[in-house]
Write a protein that holds these residues in place. Structure first.
Motif, short mmCIF file in Angstrom:
data_model
loop_
_atom_site.label_atom_id
_atom_site.label_comp_id
_atom_site.label_asym_id
_atom_site.label_seq_id
_atom_site.Cartn_x
_atom_site.Cartn_y
_atom_site.Cartn_z
N GLU A 136 19.83 1.69 25.79
CA GLU A 136 20.85 1.74 24.74
C GLU A 136 21.73 2.98 24.89
O GLU A 136 21.37 3.95 25.57
CB GLU A 136 20.18 1.74 23.36
N LEU A 137 22.86 2.94 24.19
CA LEU A 137 23.80 4.06 24.12
C LEU A 137 23.48 4.86 22.85
O LEU A 137 23.38 4.29 21.77
CB LEU A 137 25.23 3.52 24.05
N LEU A 138 23.29 6.17 23.00
CA LEU A 138 22.95 7.01 21.85
C LEU A 138 23.88 8.21 21.76
O LEU A 138 24.39 8.69 22.77
CB LEU A 138 21.50 7.51 21.97
N LEU A 205 25.92 3.28 30.96
CA LEU A 205 26.65 4.00 29.92
C LEU A 205 28.02 3.36 29.70
O LEU A 205 28.44 3.14 28.56
CB LEU A 205 26.81 5.47 30.32
N VAL A 206 28.69 3.02 30.78
CA VAL A 206 30.01 2.39 30.69
C VAL A 206 29.89 1.00 30.05
O VAL A 206 30.68 0.61 29.19
CB VAL A 206 30.67 2.28 32.08
N PHE A 210 31.73 -0.14 26.50
CA PHE A 210 32.61 -1.31 26.36
C PHE A 210 32.09 -2.24 25.27
O PHE A 210 32.86 -2.80 24.49
CB PHE A 210 32.77 -2.05 27.69
N GLU A 211 30.77 -2.41 25.20
CA GLU A 211 30.19 -3.27 24.15
C GLU A 211 30.50 -2.72 22.76
O GLU A 211 30.74 -3.49 21.83
CB GLU A 211 28.67 -3.38 24.35
N SER A 212 30.49 -1.38 22.65
CA SER A 212 30.73 -0.78 21.33
C SER A 212 32.21 -0.79 20.95
O SER A 212 32.56 -0.80 19.78
CB SER A 212 30.19 0.65 21.28
N GLU A 213 33.10 -0.81 21.96
CA GLU A 213 34.53 -0.75 21.69
C GLU A 213 35.19 -2.13 21.63
O GLU A 213 36.23 -2.30 21.00
CB GLU A 213 35.24 0.09 22.77
N VAL A 214 34.60 -3.10 22.33
CA VAL A 214 35.23 -4.43 22.45
C VAL A 214 34.39 -5.48 21.71
O VAL A 214 33.34 -5.90 22.23
CB VAL A 214 35.41 -4.82 23.94
N PRO A 215 34.81 -5.90 20.52
CA PRO A 215 34.02 -6.87 19.73
C PRO A 215 33.75 -8.17 20.49
O PRO A 215 32.69 -8.77 20.32
CB PRO A 215 34.90 -7.13 18.50
N GLU A 216 34.68 -8.57 21.35
CA GLU A 216 34.51 -9.83 22.09
C GLU A 216 33.36 -9.75 23.10
O GLU A 216 32.77 -10.77 23.45
CB GLU A 216 35.81 -10.19 22.82
N ILE A 217 33.06 -8.54 23.56
CA ILE A 217 31.90 -8.37 24.45
C ILE A 217 30.62 -8.40 23.62
O ILE A 217 29.64 -9.07 23.97
CB ILE A 217 31.99 -7.06 25.25
N PHE A 218 30.66 -7.70 22.51
CA PHE A 218 29.48 -7.63 21.63
C PHE A 218 29.08 -9.01 21.13
O PHE A 218 27.88 -9.33 21.06
CB PHE A 218 29.77 -6.71 20.45
N SER A 228 30.56 -0.90 38.74
CA SER A 228 30.29 0.07 39.81
C SER A 228 30.94 1.38 39.40
O SER A 228 32.04 1.39 38.84
CB SER A 228 30.81 -0.42 41.15
N ARG A 229 30.23 2.46 39.66
CA ARG A 229 30.70 3.74 39.10
C ARG A 229 30.41 4.91 40.00
O ARG A 229 29.34 4.99 40.62
CB ARG A 229 30.00 3.96 37.75
N GLU A 230 31.39 5.83 40.09
CA GLU A 230 31.17 7.15 40.65
C GLU A 230 31.55 8.12 39.53
O GLU A 230 32.74 8.38 39.30
CB GLU A 230 31.99 7.35 41.93
N ALA A 231 30.53 8.55 38.83
CA ALA A 231 30.71 9.28 37.57
C ALA A 231 31.64 10.47 37.71
O ALA A 231 31.56 11.24 38.67
CB ALA A 231 29.35 9.74 37.04
N GLY A 232 32.52 10.61 36.72
CA GLY A 232 33.45 11.71 36.68
C GLY A 232 34.73 11.44 37.44
O GLY A 232 35.69 12.20 37.33
N SER A 233 34.73 10.36 38.21
CA SER A 233 35.91 10.04 39.01
C SER A 233 36.48 8.67 38.67
O SER A 233 37.56 8.56 38.12
CB SER A 233 35.56 10.12 40.51
#
Length: 349
Positions: A136-138, A205-206, A210-218, A228-233
């Protein structure tokens, strides 16, 4: 035991969230364990705690017998009737003990066991709390920053957890008192206390942002297919909707770009490419190479999932990205090995 004892237990319940009934059960057990030592460890000591009447009753339960076989567990009828006139052979009798009779060593033992019980209860509660928040996101508050290791101690609810330097976004400067978002990667049971593994670099985390910001995903209208992520970039995220009337990319960007802007802010300015997922790898790879244009994608080997993407000559460096980042993230996003080819067929020297 005084009134202060029961007040202390109530304070423990309020401050640490440990149920009073659990504590009373452990305390009663501790008193029994300690007191039994005075009776050769025989199982004759009992303890009843009544928080309503604020009383603790500790007593020996002995057998009333005609002839004593074990002086620790048995009483003659004559001895028993001195305590209770109604005592009868074949029955048991409870003999009250006074707390002061336990002795200093017994009281200290009881305190030690009680302390251990409280630690066990806290550990169990912490494990249960974190397990319910796994993946989860905290929100967390920075309470300490280790100047040597760079590790950051975060306050999460009633508990604390360490965010290692390796799980922090490169270039991010977390300071005491800052609020930040973290992703719970997993929980491991340690010898002394559970170890919560948290991260700010994990793709999860990403996904949760997105789940918390986009109701359609939730609500399931839009599905996140991969991240895919390269954190900070930079991050690439592939989204899809079964509802043809819903534009998954537009919904994630939000009105005037507000939704994705909020996520970028939470990630400290990290760039985000939102692409539309497609089951056709040719289309999906083309989308994943955004922001560059793609002229075409050729499947080289289905089995090894390798392909070649052709891009305009002036888009080559954009498709590849700085130090190969764009094509590397596109490959992670799609699960395909991607070779980039310029339209002219010639690479600049």
């Amino acid at each position: 035991m005084s009134k202060e004892f029961f007040e202390a237990v109530k304070m423990l319940e309020a401050e640490k969230g440990i149920p009073a009934d659990y504590l009373y059960e452990k305390i009663a057990g501790a008193i029994v364990v300690a007191a039994k030592r005075n009776y050769n460890g025989k199982d004759i000591v009992h303890c009843d705690i009544d928080p309503e009447k604020q009383k603790i009753k500790v007593y020996l339960r002995k057998n009333v017998v005609e002839e004593i076989e074990d002086p620790d567990t048995d009483l003659t009828l004559e001895q028993a009737q001195l305590i209770r006139k109604s005592a009868k052979v074949g029955k048991t009798i409870d003999i009250p003990l006074k707390t002061k009779d336990f002795g200093r060593i017994v009281v200290q033992t009881a305190k030690h066991v009680i302390r251990s019980a409280i630690k066990d209860a806290e550990r169990g509660q912490m494990l249960q709390e974190f397990q319910s928040k796994n993946q989860e996101l905290l929100s967390a508050k920075v309470v300490r920053v280790d100047p040597t290791t760079g590790n950051v101690t975060l306050e999460i609810g009633r508990n604390e957890a360490v965010l290692p330097k390796a799980e922090q976004v490169p270039g991010e400067d977390l300071r005491e008192g800052d609020m930040t978002k973290i992703f719970v990667v997993g929980i491991k049971e340690g010898e002394k206390r559970p170890r919560i593994m948290i991260s700010r670099t994990h793709p999860g985390l990403v996904r949760r942002l997105f789940e918390s910001e986009v109701p359609e995903i939730f609500d399931g209208t839009i599905e996140i297919k991969s991240v895919s992520r390269e954190a900070g970039s930079r991050t690439k995220i592939a989204v899809f909707s079964k509802d043809e009337d819903v534009d998954p990319v537009g919904a994630c960007i939000g009105p005037r770009g507000q939704r994705v802007s909020n996520i970028v802010d939470a990630l400290g300015g990290e760039k985000i490419d939102i692409v539309k997922y497609n089951e056709d790898p040719v289309v999906f790879v083309s989308e994943a190479l955004a922001p560059s244009d793609v002229i075409g994608v050729e499947i080289l080997d289905e089995g090894s999932k390798s392909c070649r993407a052709t891009v305009p000559d002036d888009q080559l460096s954009l498709a590849i990205g700085n130090k190969g980042q764009n094509v590397r993230l596109a490959a992670k996003l799609t699960g395909w090995k991607i070779d980039i080819k310029p339209e002219s067929g010639f690479y600049e020297g």
